[in-house]
Design a protein around this motif. Structure first.
Motif: not given
Length: 316
Positions: A230, A234, A239, A242-243, A247-250
């Protein structure tokens, strides 16, 4: 267990639902008419070359030309057009509000999938895979984010273009549980030939269970929050495109990876989804699907690729 029924490319003229059945009937009728017309033309050509003079003179008459060359084709083609449109009208009827509704957006070179609620709200995000209940019509809301694509699952329905700036609808239905292959059927540049997806049909209870599991997984914290994969994911900037829910991936540019571990394929239907193929796709997607919009991460050592693939594989 669902048996895999898709191929590459998926087989046509092998319907597994009422909408595909209508398209198949129409296709066979057109094939038969084409053969009939071809036969008539060949016979007429043979007579014109080898036939006796009295037959040649009749075939060359003005009346025969008007009847055989103008009236007959006009009547036959008009009948075929009206019958074909009537036969396939149910594929694109308006939404009643009772059917399961899925939004599918064609992008270079993959399919964004969003399951919609009764008011058209997005309740679940996915990519390159649609799940539907057996024996029920499902309305697909088709869109395009860039160029013209075309959605086609030969087993389940006809094909429908996905046009930028327009919202079009297509009904699909599977009458038995299984997995059915689909493709983009309109050339859209680059790796168009490697743009596919899988439609998975479940019995109603199993489909409701699948949907409930996805909702529960999306609401919970992502699997393996303390895993090194993870952190590497990031830190590597994944991220931004990709979402991953929770998580902070948006990122919204690429496929949503919230449930990537449960998908059957990678790369928009071209690879089986397992740890090895996921590592290979992350490390060098360009050698697998040249021209796709994901850069290769060959600069990452094998242990980091392994960690990212391990973490993503747990996202169910």
């Amino acid at each position: 267990m669902l048996e895999p029924l898709w191929g590459w490319p998926p087989p046509v003229l092998d319907p597994a639902g009422p909408y595909a059945e209508k398209v198949t009937v129409l296709a066979w009728a057109l094939f038969a008419m084409g053969l009939l017309v071809t036969g008539v033309v060949i016979v007429a050509l043979w007579v014109a070359i080898k036939g006796p003079p009295w037959i040649k003179s009749k075939l060359g008459g003005e009346k025969v030309v008007w009847i055989g060359g103008v009236a007959f084709p006009a009547v036959v083609l008009t009948i075929l057009l009206v019958w074909g449109l009537t036969l396939t009208a149910s594929l694109t009827q308006g939404i009643t509000g009772k059917e399961t509704r899925i939004r599918v957006t064609g992008e270079m070179w993959w399919f964004r999938v969003q399951y919609l609620g009764p008011n058209g709200e997005v309740i679940l995000n996915d990519a390159n895979e649609i799940h539907l209940p057996v024996g029920e019509p499902v309305v697909l809301e088709l869109r395009s984010a860039d160029v013209i694509h075309s959605f086609w699952v030969p087993h389940l329905s006809g094909k429908k273009d996905m046009i930028p700036g327009r919202k079009l609808f297509l009904r699909v239905q599977a009458d038995k549980a299984g997995r059915y292959g689909g493709v983009c059927a309109e050339y859209c540049g680059g790796p168009h030939a490697l743009m596919g997806f899988v439609a998975v049909a479940h019995e109603r209870a199993a489909w409701e269970g699948w949907l409930a599991e996805r909702h529960a997984a999306q609401a919970a914290a992502p699997a393996g929050p303390a895993m090194p994969g993870r952190r590497i994911f990031l830190e590597s900037g994944c991220g931004a495109c990709h979402r991953v829910a929770g998580t902070e991936a948006n990122g919204l540019i690429g496929p949503d990876l919230t449930h990537v571990g449960s998908r059957l394929t990678l790369g928009a239907g071209i690879l089986p989804n397992n740890h090895g193929t996921l590592m290979g796709w992350i490390g060098d997607s360009q050698s697998i699907k040249p021209g796709n919009r994901m850069p290769s991460y060959s600069m990452l050592p094998a242990e980091k690729l392994d960690a990212i693939a391990d973490w993503l594989g747990r996202q169910k």
